[in-house]
Design a protein around this motif. Structure first.
Motif, PDB file in Angstrom:
ATOM      1  N   MET A 104      39.153  19.835 -40.494  1.00 36.64           N
ATOM      2  CA  MET A 104      37.952  18.723 -40.463  1.00 36.64           C
ATOM      3  C   MET A 104      36.883  19.175 -41.563  1.00 36.64           C
ATOM      4  N   ILE A 105      37.477  19.844 -42.616  1.00 37.58           N
ATOM      5  CA  ILE A 105      36.914  20.010 -44.097  1.00 37.58           C
ATOM      6  C   ILE A 105      37.304  18.733 -44.854  1.00 37.58           C
ATOM      7  N   MET A 106      38.238  18.055 -44.568  1.00 38.17           N
ATOM      8  CA  MET A 106      38.832  17.407 -45.482  1.00 38.17           C
ATOM      9  C   MET A 106      37.624  16.029 -45.476  1.00 38.17           C
ATOM     10  N   GLY A 107      37.246  15.426 -44.472  1.00 38.83           N
ATOM     11  CA  GLY A 107      36.420  14.408 -44.570  1.00 38.83           C
ATOM     12  C   GLY A 107      35.277  14.716 -45.429  1.00 38.83           C
ATOM     13  N   PRO A 108      34.438  15.974 -45.005  1.00 39.21           N
ATOM     14  CA  PRO A 108      33.296  16.049 -46.057  1.00 39.21           C
ATOM     15  C   PRO A 108      33.569  16.539 -47.438  1.00 39.21           C
ATOM     16  N   LEU A 109      34.612  17.254 -47.678  1.00 37.17           N
ATOM     17  CA  LEU A 109      34.895  17.262 -49.081  1.00 37.17           C
ATOM     18  C   LEU A 109      35.304  16.140 -49.765  1.00 37.17           C
ATOM     19  N   LEU A 110      35.833  15.257 -49.142  1.00 38.62           N
ATOM     20  CA  LEU A 110      36.128  13.964 -49.956  1.00 38.62           C
ATOM     21  C   LEU A 110      34.845  13.181 -49.916  1.00 38.62           C
ATOM     22  N   ALA A 111      33.848  13.144 -48.962  1.00 34.80           N
ATOM     23  CA  ALA A 111      32.715  12.453 -48.969  1.00 34.80           C
ATOM     24  C   ALA A 111      31.734  13.046 -50.236  1.00 34.80           C
TER      25      ALA A 111
END
Ligand SMILES: CC(=O)N[C@H]1[C@@H](OP(=O)(O)OP(=O)(O)OC[C@H]2O[C@@H](n3ccc(=O)[nH]c3=O)[C@H](O)[C@@H]2O)O[C@H](CO)[C@@H](O)[C@@H]1O
Ligand SMILES: C=C(OP(=O)(O)O)C(=O)O
Length: 439
Positions: A104-111
């Motif tokens: 779930m670090i993917m979404g925040p890092l992409l944002a």
């Protein structure tokens, strides 16, 4: 919490007293990932002091997040100076691969930064646990990804997240969290349909809104997100862990103990209490506490037409898959029979062989279904030496061992430590005798 520790468990445990559930593991993993969405300070309380959460916090520190441990269960985070080069390190791969929550670090890092790296995630070995739902969901938001097969790593990037209508291919808890966090800072409006709506997601959405996000539809399977350019600091408190609460109810029933579960947020427990009551377990709601009276016999109810009960897991507000193992062990001493149908995961029932060795009457029909014929306390389970294969099977075996005749030894208890905070100390305070043996 070494990897090779074991529990020496004295049987015939008669427990009594009150216990406070820890903060929710699967909520904490989501909201801790969400701190990456802002450069401002985020404080989070009622964080469970468990192995997976400690690992995730170490991973964020490696990324450059300033973390202050205010207490065992309270932290502040400030993701101001993020070092994306950390994503290329072996340390990152090792930490991210040790837990499921790292996905779930993917979404925040992409944002925030337009790029992310995802090694093959860890977590319970209870099935394939593929990442398609996450990746397909993120693709709708203008994310491209590449799979580096030899390293089992996904590389993701975007030239700018764009809002979209997303029909999730499955009702995925962590998948919805990832897409929701990305969508919160995408350009335009995103609708996430077929979204998971576990309390964990409701809490994540609440926290994101308190950071300045604009999310509606909380608690439903249709979330509408109006993307914003920036998110800000906030304070958040995790709910009590509903899976711990169910585990304690099962423990009380199996050991004929009177236990009060304090401040359980009964309003957020969905189908959990009614399902245990269908097993004949008496529950007394006292304000926000759940009192489980000592009960010698609990009888599994049949359906209205008299047919045998079958219980299955489903996405919220259905019965949570993480409590199916606990229900199964509780059924072993009940009066009556039940079909336990673990629909979501194909390898989560294989611990029943240990219960059968202890004397339980279980027929494993296939990888998803087990029929349990209750012993009605006509014969106690007997203590044996066993190994915990995953978090929830581990605590189910611990419950079985506490109710059994004689002592048991449970190996690989780091599995239990992944999801339960100081479980030995907390149950010993209720009268159990569990010794942690560090090999
Ligand atoms: C860190 C974290 O939050 N872990 C939880 C999260 O895992 P996680 O997010 O990995 O679980 P998913 O919700 O993605 O789904 C888990 C599995 O269930 C299958 N599936 C999913 C939806 C559905 O309607 N039918 C179906 O069969 C999926 O194919 C997948 O194999 O949610 C699971 C399901 O509540 C819980 O067991 C895990 O504790
Ligand atoms: C399956 C579980 O955890 P994870 O997804 O972190 O492996 C669980 O909490 O029961």
């Amino acid at each position: 919490m070494s990897k090779s520790a074991s529990f020496l468990v004295e049987g015939n445990a008669q427990l009594s007293g009150s216990i406070r559930p820890q903060g929710a593991k699967n909520e904490a993993l989501q909201v801790i990932c969400a701190v990456l969405l802002t450069a401002e300070k985020v404080s989070i309380s009622n964080v469970p002091n468990i192995r997976d959460v400690v690992r995730l916090i170490e991973l964020l520190q490696g990324l450059g997040v300033a973390v202050e441990k205010v207490s065992d269960n309270r932290y502040t985070f400030k993701a101001e100076n993020i070092d994306l080069d950390y994503l290329q390190t072996q340390e990152f791969v090792q930490k991210a691969s040790s837990i499921r929550g790292s996905v779930m670090i993917m979404g925040p890092l992409l944002a925030r930064f337009g790029k992310a790296v995802l090694p093959k995630p860890g977590g319970d070995k209870i099935g394939r646990r593929r990442m398609d739902t996450h990746l397909n969901g993120l693709q709708y938001l203008n994310v491209d990804y590449r799979y580096v097969r030899e390293e089992h790593i996904f590389l993701l990037e975007t030239e700018g997240l764009k809002g979209n209508f997303i029909l999730m291919e499955e009702i995925s808890v962590t998948g919805t969290a990832n897409v929701l966090m990305a969508a919160s800072m995408a350009k335009g409006v995103t609708t996430i349909y077929n979204a998971a709506c576990e309390p964990y997601l409701q809490q994540l959405a609440k926290m994101l809104n308190s950071m300045g996000a604009r999310i509606t539809g909380l608690g439903s399977n249709r979330l509408v997100v109006e993307g914003v350019d920036q998110l800000y600091g906030t304070g958040h408190r995790c709910l009590p862990d509903m899976i711990e609460i169910g585990s304690f109810i099962g423990l009380a029933a199996m050991t004929k103990s009177a236990i009060t579960i304090e401040q359980a947020r009964v309003d957020m427990l969905g189908n959990i209490l009614p399902t245990f009551e269908r097993f004949g377990i008496q529950l007394e709601i006292q304000g926000d506490d759940i009192h489980v009276p000592a009960q010698d016999i609990y009888e599994i109810q049949n359906f209205i037409d008299g047919s045998v009960l079958n219980v299955y897991d489903s996405p919220w507000p259905g019965f949570p898959p993480d409590l199916m193992s606990i229900l199964l062990v509780v059924a072993t001493q009940a009066r009556g029979s039940v079909l336990i149908h673990q629909k979501m995961f194909e390898s989560r029932l294989f611990f029943v062989d240990k219960l059968i060795d202890m004397g339980a009457q279980i027929i494993l029909c296939d990888p998803h279904r087990a029929t349990v014929i209750g012993l009605e306390r006509k014969s106690q389970l007997k203590g044996i030496e066993m190994t915990s294969p995953d978090i929830r099977a581990g605590v189910s075996l611990l419950i079985a061992a506490l109710s059994a005749k004689g002592n048991s030894r449970i190996h690989q208890i780091h599995q239990i430590d992944r999801g339960y905070e100081r479980i030995d100390e907390r149950l010993n305070a209720l009268g159990a005798n569990i010794q942690r043996i560090e090999q």
